[in-house]
Scaffold this motif. Structure first.
Motif, short mmCIF file in Angstrom:
data_model
loop_
_atom_site.label_atom_id
_atom_site.label_comp_id
_atom_site.label_asym_id
_atom_site.label_seq_id
_atom_site.Cartn_x
_atom_site.Cartn_y
_atom_site.Cartn_z
N LYS A 32 0.83 -1.21 0.00
CA LYS A 32 0.00 0.00 0.00
C LYS A 32 0.87 1.26 0.00
O LYS A 32 0.58 2.23 -0.71
N LEU A 33 1.93 1.25 0.81
CA LEU A 33 2.81 2.41 0.86
C LEU A 33 3.51 2.63 -0.48
O LEU A 33 3.61 3.76 -0.97
N LEU A 34 4.00 1.56 -1.08
CA LEU A 34 4.67 1.67 -2.37
C LEU A 34 3.70 2.10 -3.46
O LEU A 34 4.07 2.87 -4.36
N ALA A 35 2.48 1.59 -3.42
CA ALA A 35 1.48 1.97 -4.42
C ALA A 35 1.16 3.47 -4.33
O ALA A 35 1.01 4.14 -5.35
N ALA A 36 1.07 3.98 -3.11
CA ALA A 36 0.81 5.41 -2.94
C ALA A 36 1.98 6.24 -3.49
O ALA A 36 1.76 7.25 -4.18
N CYS A 37 3.20 5.82 -3.21
CA CYS A 37 4.37 6.55 -3.71
C CYS A 37 4.47 6.44 -5.23
O CYS A 37 4.82 7.41 -5.92
N GLY A 38 4.17 5.27 -5.77
CA GLY A 38 4.22 5.08 -7.22
C GLY A 38 3.17 5.91 -7.94
O GLY A 38 3.44 6.51 -8.98
N ALA A 39 1.98 5.95 -7.38
CA ALA A 39 0.92 6.77 -7.97
C ALA A 39 1.30 8.25 -7.91
O ALA A 39 1.05 9.01 -8.85
N GLY A 40 1.92 8.65 -6.80
CA GLY A 40 2.38 10.03 -6.69
C GLY A 40 3.45 10.35 -7.72
O GLY A 40 3.47 11.44 -8.29
N GLY A 41 4.32 9.40 -7.98
CA GLY A 41 5.34 9.60 -9.01
C GLY A 41 4.75 9.71 -10.39
O GLY A 41 5.21 10.53 -11.21
N MET A 42 3.75 8.90 -10.67
CA MET A 42 3.09 8.99 -11.97
C MET A 42 2.38 10.35 -12.12
O MET A 42 2.44 10.98 -13.18
N LEU A 43 1.73 10.81 -11.07
CA LEU A 43 1.06 12.10 -11.12
C LEU A 43 2.07 13.23 -11.24
O LEU A 43 1.81 14.23 -11.94
N ALA A 44 3.20 13.10 -10.57
CA ALA A 44 4.24 14.13 -10.67
C ALA A 44 4.79 14.20 -12.10
O ALA A 44 5.04 15.27 -12.63
N GLY A 45 4.98 13.04 -12.72
CA GLY A 45 5.43 13.01 -14.10
C GLY A 45 4.44 13.67 -15.04
O GLY A 45 4.82 14.41 -15.95
N ALA A 46 3.15 13.42 -14.80
CA ALA A 46 2.12 14.04 -15.63
C ALA A 46 2.07 15.56 -15.39
O ALA A 46 1.91 16.33 -16.34
N ALA A 47 2.26 15.97 -14.15
CA ALA A 47 2.23 17.40 -13.84
C ALA A 47 3.42 18.13 -14.48
O ALA A 47 3.27 19.23 -15.01
N VAL A 48 4.58 17.50 -14.46
CA VAL A 48 5.76 18.11 -15.09
C VAL A 48 5.57 18.19 -16.60
O VAL A 48 5.95 19.16 -17.25
N TRP A 49 4.96 17.16 -17.17
CA TRP A 49 4.73 17.15 -18.61
C TRP A 49 3.76 18.25 -19.03
O TRP A 49 3.93 18.89 -20.08
N LEU A 50 2.74 18.47 -18.20
CA LEU A 50 1.74 19.50 -18.53
C LEU A 50 2.27 20.91 -18.30
O LEU A 50 1.79 21.85 -18.95
N ALA A 51 3.22 21.05 -17.39
CA ALA A 51 3.71 22.41 -17.06
C ALA A 51 4.68 22.93 -18.07
O ALA A 51 5.21 22.34 -18.89
#
Length: 51
Positions: A32-51
């Protein structure tokens, strides 16, 4: 910003893969902890791509 977005998203995918490995090994808490961190990393990658 694509130069930064792909490695960040790839790191998120790697962490999600590790979460799946822990889930299969019946280590639910760490999965669960790793899944939360992985999802955060995916969202961070998407946010950087959009910015």
């Amino acid at each position: 910003m694509l130069d930064y977005a792909l490695p960040i998203a790839a790191l998120g995918v790697l962490i999600l893969w590790c979460a799946w490995y822990e889930y299969v090994r019946d280590n639910r808490r760490d999965a669960k902890l790793l899944a939360a961190c992985g999802a955060g990393g995916m969202l961070a990658g998407a946010a950087v791509w959009l910015a």
